[in-house]
Design a protein around this motif. Structure first.
Motif, short mmCIF file in Angstrom:
data_model
loop_
_atom_site.label_atom_id
_atom_site.label_comp_id
_atom_site.label_asym_id
_atom_site.label_seq_id
_atom_site.Cartn_x
_atom_site.Cartn_y
_atom_site.Cartn_z
N LYS A 19 -27.51 47.65 6.32
CA LYS A 19 -28.86 46.35 6.52
C LYS A 19 -28.24 45.85 5.71
O LYS A 19 -27.80 44.55 5.90
N ARG A 20 -28.25 46.62 4.39
CA ARG A 20 -27.86 46.33 2.89
C ARG A 20 -26.64 45.47 1.84
O ARG A 20 -26.29 44.84 1.62
N GLY A 21 -25.48 45.83 3.88
CA GLY A 21 -24.12 45.60 2.50
C GLY A 21 -23.75 46.58 1.18
O GLY A 21 -22.54 45.83 1.05
N ALA A 22 -23.91 47.67 1.74
CA ALA A 22 -24.19 48.62 -0.16
C ALA A 22 -22.82 48.94 0.90
O ALA A 22 -23.19 49.37 1.26
N HIS A 23 -22.79 49.64 -0.90
CA HIS A 23 -22.10 51.45 -1.05
C HIS A 23 -22.89 52.63 -0.29
O HIS A 23 -23.20 53.45 -0.25
N TRP A 24 -21.03 53.20 1.32
CA TRP A 24 -21.56 54.03 1.89
C TRP A 24 -20.52 55.36 1.37
O TRP A 24 -20.97 56.58 1.31
N SER A 25 -19.54 55.17 1.75
CA SER A 25 -18.51 55.93 1.95
C SER A 25 -17.28 55.29 0.97
O SER A 25 -16.81 53.69 1.14
N GLU A 26 -16.48 56.15 0.63
CA GLU A 26 -14.98 56.11 0.36
C GLU A 26 -14.01 55.70 1.45
O GLU A 26 -12.83 55.21 0.68
N ASP A 27 -13.73 55.80 2.25
CA ASP A 27 -13.37 56.31 3.36
C ASP A 27 -13.74 54.82 4.15
O ASP A 27 -14.71 54.70 5.02
N PRO A 28 -12.90 54.02 4.29
CA PRO A 28 -13.67 52.47 4.50
C PRO A 28 -14.30 52.82 6.67
O PRO A 28 -15.13 52.79 7.16
N GLY A 29 -12.99 54.05 6.88
CA GLY A 29 -12.85 54.23 8.48
C GLY A 29 -14.57 55.17 8.78
O GLY A 29 -15.24 54.74 9.80
N SER A 30 -15.34 55.42 7.92
CA SER A 30 -16.60 56.47 8.47
C SER A 30 -17.40 55.40 8.66
O SER A 30 -18.30 55.82 9.40
N GLU A 31 -17.54 53.94 8.28
CA GLU A 31 -18.40 52.92 8.29
C GLU A 31 -18.71 52.68 9.68
O GLU A 31 -19.34 52.59 10.26
N CYS A 32 -17.63 53.66 10.46
CA CYS A 32 -18.21 52.61 12.06
C CYS A 32 -17.82 53.75 12.86
O CYS A 32 -18.28 53.93 13.96
N ARG A 33 -17.79 55.25 11.92
CA ARG A 33 -18.17 56.34 12.95
C ARG A 33 -19.41 57.50 12.75
O ARG A 33 -20.36 56.47 11.87
N GLU A 34 -19.95 57.50 13.87
CA GLU A 34 -21.12 58.33 13.94
C GLU A 34 -21.44 59.41 13.66
O GLU A 34 -20.55 60.41 14.11
#
Length: 353
Positions: free
Chosen positions: A338-353
């Motif tokens: 929601k905040r557009g903040a850092h979560w993962s060093e792997d950009p692909g993981s942002e799309c995975r559930e």
């Protein structure tokens, strides 16, 4: 995997509402909540397993899954649940030989003010699926079935009837305040992650006394209390140790927090949670809400101090590497999206559930 609604069809207009609540969610596992009531504090069994996300929403079929609500022994006891095969969790599946164990903890039967009487006690006539005096007996997930005078867990069988450690027949409501700010350097500039390039978000975390895991501060909704009041009260008690403050100190904290808790906020999740204390007749539901201090000015001046069920309290940098209590990691992940903040060093993981 069981269909959520049970044999009672949703009323007109309820399905779109359920879709709105659940379409962005995966199954949220145990919401033990850092609770203030002694009978609710023995939650070490909640720490046995981690979040196992499953797809709760597919087209117009809202799906849930029981994992923690099937674990044995039941928390704080030696009671073993009746085993429930995965294909027989749902109430729509006929199971004539289903013979669950009946259990309600002595601490609940003692009749504390946060607990209901036994269902057949004289003078006790609960009004399920509605507001019952000061007690909220509606579910965040819509109508639930009541059979033989007892509410039926909307997700399915758990192998245990009664209330276990839970005070209320039917839904037991909790609240989770997720308080966040941006990580900043000594000059006051936001700190970006060197790999993802996204700014790092921090949240106020407590280390639970019962199982030693880091968690969001939170607790149970008191009778007659609004969720907004619960969120603020629990944060004060767990992260600011307000119960041990003088009236003057508490008034000062209230004034500082008012700005944060009165601003626009983000509802992270509302609904049923898979909790090891759940039974066929009593279950946990929660509302997790994000309060974000964009400038950092409000929270920088608040003295974090562990209180109540918290052993330690501090600001924690958010990333996928965090190992948090129950479903809290997923709540936090939703906030970073929601905040557009850092979560993962792997950009692909942002799309995975």
């Amino acid at each position: 995997v069981a269909v959520a609604a049970g044999p009672m069809p949703l009323p007109a207009g309820a399905l779109p509402r359920a879709v709105a609540v659940l379409s962005f969610s995966v199954l949220l596992s145990a919401r033990g909540t850092a609770q203030r009531r002694p009978a609710h504090s023995n939650l070490s069994a909640s720490c046995w397993s981690r979040l196992h996300p499953v797809n709760m929403f597919s087209s117009y079929n809202v799906k849930f899954h029981h994992s923690k609500a099937l674990t044995s022994p039941y928390p704080g006891s030696h009671i073993e649940r009746s085993q429930v095969p995965e294909d027989k969790v749902g109430w729509l599946t006929e199971w004539k030989d289903y013979n669950p164990v009946e259990y309600t903890a002595k601490s609940v039967l003692a009749g504390p003010n946060w607990a209901d009487p036994q269902i057949n006690d004289e003078g006790f006539s609960p009004k399920f699926n509605e507001r019952d005096g000061e007690v909220e007996r509606t579910s965040l997930n819509g109508l639930y079935v009541v059979k033989n005078g007892r509410p039926r867990n909307p997700v399915g069988r758990t192998g245990l009837t009664g209330r276990g450690l839970l005070g209320r027949w039917g839904p037991n409501h909790a609240a989770d305040p997720v308080v966040t700010r941006w990580k900043r350097d000594r000059s006051g500039n936001k700190v970006a992650h060197p790999v993802s390039g996204k700014n790092i978000l921090q949240f106020v975390a407590i280390k639970r006394r019962d199982c030693g895991e880091w968690a969001i501060p939170g607790g149970m909704v008191d009778p007659g209390e609004k969720i907004t009041a619960t969120l603020k009260r629990e944060f004060e008690e767990e992260a600011l140790n307000s119960l041990q403050k003088s009236p003057e100190e508490k008034a000062k904290l209230e004034k500082q927090l008012q700005k944060l808790f009165s601003q626009e906020h983000f509802v992270v999740y509302r609904g049923y949670v898979d909790d090891p204390r759940n039974t066929d007749n009593a279950w946990m539901e929660t509302e997790a809400v994000n309060y974000h201090d964009e400038t950092g000015e409000t929270m920088d001046n608040l003295p974090l101090e562990a209180g109540d069920d918290a052993g330690v309290v501090k600001w924690v940098d958010i990333s996928e590497k965090l190992e948090l209590y129950a479903s809290h990691s997923y709540f936090i992940k939703l906030v970073t999206k929601k905040r557009g903040a850092h979560w993962s060093e792997d950009p692909g993981s942002e799309c995975r559930e």
